[in-house]
Design an enzyme around this catalytic site. Structure first.
Site, PDB file in Angstrom:
ATOM      1  N   ALA A  15     -23.529 -44.048   6.861  1.00 56.81           N
ATOM      2  CA  ALA A  15     -23.773 -42.782   7.557  1.00 56.81           C
ATOM      3  C   ALA A  15     -22.863 -41.685   7.025  1.00 56.81           C
ATOM      4  O   ALA A  15     -23.278 -40.526   6.911  1.00 56.81           O
ATOM      5  CB  ALA A  15     -23.567 -42.958   9.058  1.00 56.81           C
ATOM      6  N   ARG A  18     -24.176 -41.157   2.994  1.00 61.03           N
ATOM      7  CA  ARG A  18     -25.572 -40.892   2.648  1.00 61.03           C
ATOM      8  C   ARG A  18     -26.306 -40.108   3.732  1.00 61.03           C
ATOM      9  O   ARG A  18     -26.707 -38.969   3.536  1.00 61.03           O
ATOM     10  CB  ARG A  18     -26.312 -42.217   2.379  1.00 61.03           C
ATOM     11  CG  ARG A  18     -25.781 -42.960   1.160  1.00 61.03           C
ATOM     12  CD  ARG A  18     -26.285 -42.363  -0.140  1.00 61.03           C
ATOM     13  NE  ARG A  18     -25.800 -43.145  -1.273  1.00 61.03           N
ATOM     14  CZ  ARG A  18     -24.713 -42.845  -1.985  1.00 61.03           C
ATOM     15  NH1 ARG A  18     -23.998 -41.761  -1.689  1.00 61.03           N
ATOM     16  NH2 ARG A  18     -24.328 -43.607  -2.990  1.00 61.03           N
ATOM     17  N   LYS A  97     -32.938 -49.192   8.941  1.00 61.31           N
ATOM     18  CA  LYS A  97     -33.658 -50.442   8.742  1.00 61.31           C
ATOM     19  C   LYS A  97     -32.655 -51.608   8.644  1.00 61.31           C
ATOM     20  O   LYS A  97     -31.496 -51.391   8.300  1.00 61.31           O
ATOM     21  CB  LYS A  97     -34.539 -50.352   7.488  1.00 61.31           C
ATOM     22  CG  LYS A  97     -33.794 -49.942   6.203  1.00 61.31           C
ATOM     23  CD  LYS A  97     -33.047 -51.088   5.600  1.00 61.31           C
ATOM     24  CE  LYS A  97     -32.027 -50.652   4.584  1.00 61.31           C
ATOM     25  NZ  LYS A  97     -31.055 -51.735   4.299  1.00 61.31           N
ATOM     26  N   ASP A 177     -31.150 -56.832   4.624  1.00 61.13           N
ATOM     27  CA  ASP A 177     -30.557 -55.671   3.972  1.00 61.13           C
ATOM     28  C   ASP A 177     -31.456 -55.077   2.899  1.00 61.13           C
ATOM     29  O   ASP A 177     -31.696 -53.868   2.877  1.00 61.13           O
ATOM     30  CB  ASP A 177     -29.201 -56.055   3.371  1.00 61.13           C
ATOM     31  CG  ASP A 177     -28.433 -54.850   2.858  1.00 61.13           C
ATOM     32  OD1 ASP A 177     -28.496 -53.790   3.516  1.00 61.13           O
ATOM     33  OD2 ASP A 177     -27.774 -54.959   1.813  1.00 61.13           O
TER      34      ASP A 177
END
Length: 323
Positions: A15, A18, A97, A177
């Protein structure tokens, strides 16, 4: 028109590096608040978002009337819980995600979205990148003839046992991931769903670190073979190939375009090659701007909760197909 004011639940490194900058840089968007009890972590966000309000709890941020939308980069096992809480608090919500650990867990989130009348989506940024939109268009147009095979490789090396991606208690592993990219990128581009899948997995401390998957998928033109390799214990590599009867399409930086390498898509035909490059494209900013258009104008969002649920169903299928 007033910008969409965002709050972030948690101060993860992703966070900070990006999505936080993208939320603040996107047109019609402003990162206004962060929920963290760590002044040191908050300082990283305040460096690019002056005037940032810091809440010491997630609940306090959700109670902030100045916040219109919430981005959730929490551990995988907390996504649905806090996504529902954000919707019930009257916020639009963009959730990192994977949304959940199983497809069934996403149903209550969809119900909460519908009940709240707010926008909610999974932060699956690659579908907003023009390279993937181009690949989808080429496949729709039949530029390589009938699709016969698709293969994906996505690997990197992360041996740190303390890293969240290596912890079973928070839903770590290569499949949650990066498998979400490897599998649903093919679903998105080829408008396809899996028919039968098999998998060989290697694990460390309860999380998969190597997943070799193969099987069959079916799209508008019929069935095609599929193969994918994901690993968090190999040298970094990203490659995707779609192979048809009359040519093939390749992507050299399919998932982290601009970080792993420049976004580049090539269409290889008989004695011809057509290549498109995408320098300077920030897919995270494009994702935020698409979500804002969804909020403000009702513009369709490229990756709905229902699409994310189908992607998770494919992950469930991979795990069920382990041999």
């Amino acid at each position: 028109m007033e910008p969409v004011t965002w709050g972030i639940l948690g101060a993860s490194n992703f966070a900070a590096t990006r999505m936080g900058p993208a939320l603040h840089a996107a047109k019609g968007s402003c990162l206004a608040a962060l929920a963290t009890a760590s002044p040191e972590k908050a300082a990283r966000f305040a460096a690019f978002a002056p005037g940032l309000k810091v809440h010491e709890s997630y609940a306090a941020l959700l109670d902030d009337p100045q916040i219109e939308a919430v981005y959730i980069p929490l551990p995988n096992t907390l996504h649905v819980e806090w996504g529902i809480k954000a919707l019930e608090a009257g916020k639009h919500v963009l959730i990192e995600k994977p949304l959940a650990m199983t497809a069934a867990e996403i149903a209550p989130l969809i119900a909460a979205r519908d009940a709240a009348g707010k926008c909610a989506a999974e932060a699956y940024m690659i579908v907003h990148h023009p390279q993937w939109q181009l690949v989808r268009r080429w496949l729709d147009e039949g530029r390589i003839g009938r699709l016969k095979h698709a293969d994906v490789t996505f690997t990197y090396d992360n041996p740190d046992p303390a890293n969240i991606r290596n912890r079973a208690d928070v839903g770590g592993g290569s499949i949650p991931d990066i498998g979400v990219y490897a599998y649903s990128s093919i679903r998105f581009a080829a408008r396809a769903e899996p028919v039968a899948l098999h998998a060989r997995l290697q694990r460390e401390n309860g999380v998969d670190t190597f997943a070799q998957v193969w099987g069959e998928m079916a799209g508008p033109d019929g069935a095609f073979s599929f193969a994918a390799l994901t690993s968090t214990r190999l040298y970094p590599r990203q490659e995707v190939t779609f192979q048809g009867e009359a040519g093939r399409i390749t992507l050299s930086a399919p998932f982290n375009a601009g970080v792993f390498g420049e976004g580049q898509v090539s269409l290889h035909g008989f004695n011809t090659t057509e290549t498109h490059r995408f320098p300077g494209v920030n897919q995270y900013v494009l994702q935020v701007e698409a979500f804002i258009a969804h909020i403000r104008a009702g513009t369709p969002f490229a990756w709905t909760l229902e699409e994310a649920q189908k992607g998770q169903a494919m992950i469930d299928m991979v795990r069920a197909g382990e041999i």
